[in-house]
Design an enzyme around this catalytic site. Structure first.
Site, short mmCIF file in Angstrom:
data_model
loop_
_atom_site.label_atom_id
_atom_site.label_comp_id
_atom_site.label_asym_id
_atom_site.label_seq_id
_atom_site.Cartn_x
_atom_site.Cartn_y
_atom_site.Cartn_z
CB SER A 51 45.10 59.63 34.12
OG SER A 51 43.86 60.12 33.69
CE LYS B 9 36.76 55.85 39.86
NZ LYS B 9 36.22 55.16 38.69
N GLY C 246 34.05 44.70 42.30
CA GLY C 246 34.71 45.89 42.85
C GLY C 246 33.94 47.14 42.43
NE ARG D 50 41.39 37.86 43.61
CZ ARG D 50 42.41 38.71 43.51
NH1 ARG D 50 43.51 38.35 42.88
NH2 ARG D 50 42.32 39.92 44.02
CB THR D 51 37.16 37.93 47.21
OG1 THR D 51 38.51 38.18 46.81
CG2 THR D 51 37.08 37.80 48.72
N GLY E 278 38.11 48.69 26.83
CA GLY E 278 37.56 49.73 27.69
C GLY E 278 37.76 51.16 27.22
P1 ATR Z 1 37.70 48.81 40.57
O1 ATR Z 1 37.11 50.09 41.08
O2 ATR Z 1 38.62 49.00 39.38
O3 ATR Z 1 36.67 47.77 40.32
P2 ATR Z 1 38.44 47.45 42.99
O4 ATR Z 1 37.22 47.96 43.68
O5 ATR Z 1 39.73 47.41 43.73
O6 ATR Z 1 38.73 48.30 41.69
O7 ATR Z 1 38.11 46.00 42.40
C1 ATR Z 1 39.03 45.24 41.72
C2 ATR Z 1 38.33 44.01 41.15
O8 ATR Z 1 39.27 43.26 40.37
C3 ATR Z 1 37.82 43.06 42.21
O9 ATR Z 1 36.68 42.39 41.70
C4 ATR Z 1 39.00 42.10 42.38
O10 ATR Z 1 38.68 40.84 42.92
P3 ATR Z 1 38.77 40.57 44.51
O11 ATR Z 1 37.54 41.16 45.11
O12 ATR Z 1 38.85 39.10 44.64
O13 ATR Z 1 40.04 41.26 44.97
C5 ATR Z 1 39.40 41.95 40.93
N1 ATR Z 1 40.78 41.48 40.74
C6 ATR Z 1 41.91 42.20 40.83
N2 ATR Z 1 42.98 41.45 40.54
C7 ATR Z 1 42.52 40.20 40.25
C8 ATR Z 1 43.12 38.97 39.87
N3 ATR Z 1 44.44 38.85 39.73
N4 ATR Z 1 42.32 37.91 39.67
C9 ATR Z 1 40.99 38.00 39.80
N5 ATR Z 1 40.34 39.14 40.14
C10 ATR Z 1 41.09 40.23 40.37
#
Ligand code: ATR
Length: 277
Positions: free
Chosen positions: A13, A64, A127, A150-151, A241
């Protein structure tokens, strides 16, 4: 007195570097530390805020959402997003706020003079970070938000979440396997963690895009993800970012200490952060 960023992991961090710089500059005589904690410690940390033993907390992944149950009062924004990143004692109550989304919009407005009102935004991810940013985009009265994740059921869940609050919101589902942003798009945001790993990238067909389109990746380490490099190479305006991270920290700092940070404070910290990794 002390402030902490809590999460798991928190090793990397940059928040201590950022806050301790401002704390010193404004001679507040405090210290901001990182603390890696297990979930079962959250309640006792909030209790320490209540008793005035800790001045403030930043909450990072993965707590969070988990922290909310221990908080006395949460802001409308935090309620909207369903997540908190800033905690402190306000009028004898433990108060929770989320500064991530406003950090994003402030950073972009300052760096590129971007005006959100009436714009079309293409968001990758559904996410926690995506909820924070989209909630602020909605406040800024954007015209349309395209969302791809992705999902796919999480994309639908996110769209339903916001449209349940306001059915007139213009949110459109985009298939992750067919990322072809249309010519109306003004801003593309990667809110996913895809790209943290330097060899990860994504196919986005940019042939429809106008040349003034801005691409923002909320990842700051690496400084340029593969996706950001791709947009940069094609001549689009790009931002990583780090500015968002610093702006969300500034909003937390302002809440804790009632001190308004100026652009010089922001830029000084940015240089220090950039040199640190
Ligand atoms: P954050 O608070 O950082 O957004 P999170 O709630 O865990 O963390 O969300 C992670 C995001 O990154 C999600 O949109 C996740 O997609 P999924 O919902 O399909 O898991 C996305 N993500 C993480 N790794 C990924 C990857 N290799 N390819 C595509 N999307 C990814």
């Amino acid at each position: 007195m002390t402030l902490f960023v809590i999460g798991k992991p928190v090793k990397h961090s940059l928040s201590p570097l950022i806050h301790n710089y401002w704390i010193k500059k404004y001679q507040l005589g405090l210290e901001y530390k990182k603390m890696e904690v297990e979930k079962d410690l959250l309640a006792s940390l909030v209790e320490k805020i209540r008793k005035g033993k800790i001045t403030g907390l930043n909450i990072t992944l993965p707590y969070k959402k988990d922290i909310i149950q221990y908080i006395d009062e949460i802001s409308h924004t935090a309620k909207d997003i369903g997540a908190i990143n800033t905690v402190f004692l306000r009028k004898k109550k433990v108060y929770g706020e989320n500064t991530d989304g406003v950090g994003f919009t402030r950073a972009l407005e300052k760096k590129t003079k971007f005006k959100f009102s009436n714009k079309s935004i293409f968001v990758l991810g559904a996410g926690g970070a995506s909820y924070g940013i989209i909630s602020n985009l909605i406040k800024k009265k954007v015209r349309k938000i395209y969302v791809a994740n992705r999902t796919s059921h999480k994309t639908k869940q996110l769209i339903n979440f916001f449209q349940n609050k306001n059915k007139n919101l213009n949110l459109e589902f985009v298939d992750w396997k067919n990322l072809v942003p249309t010519s109306d798009v003004d801003l593309i945001i990667n809110t996913t963690s895809l790209g943290m790993n330097e060899n990860e990238s994504l196919e986005i067909d940019t042939h429809n895009l106008r040349e003034k389109v801005i691409f923002v990746d909320i990842i700051y380490n690496p400084k340029e993800t593969k996706l950001l490099k791709l947009f940069k190479k094609e001549g689009f305006i790009c931002m990583n970012g780090l500015s968002m991270l610093i702006e969300q920290a500034a909003v937390s700092f302002e809440l804790w200490f009632n001190i308004s940070l100026n652009n010089k404070d922001i830029e000084e910290v940015k240089k220090i952060c950039e040199a640190s990794y």
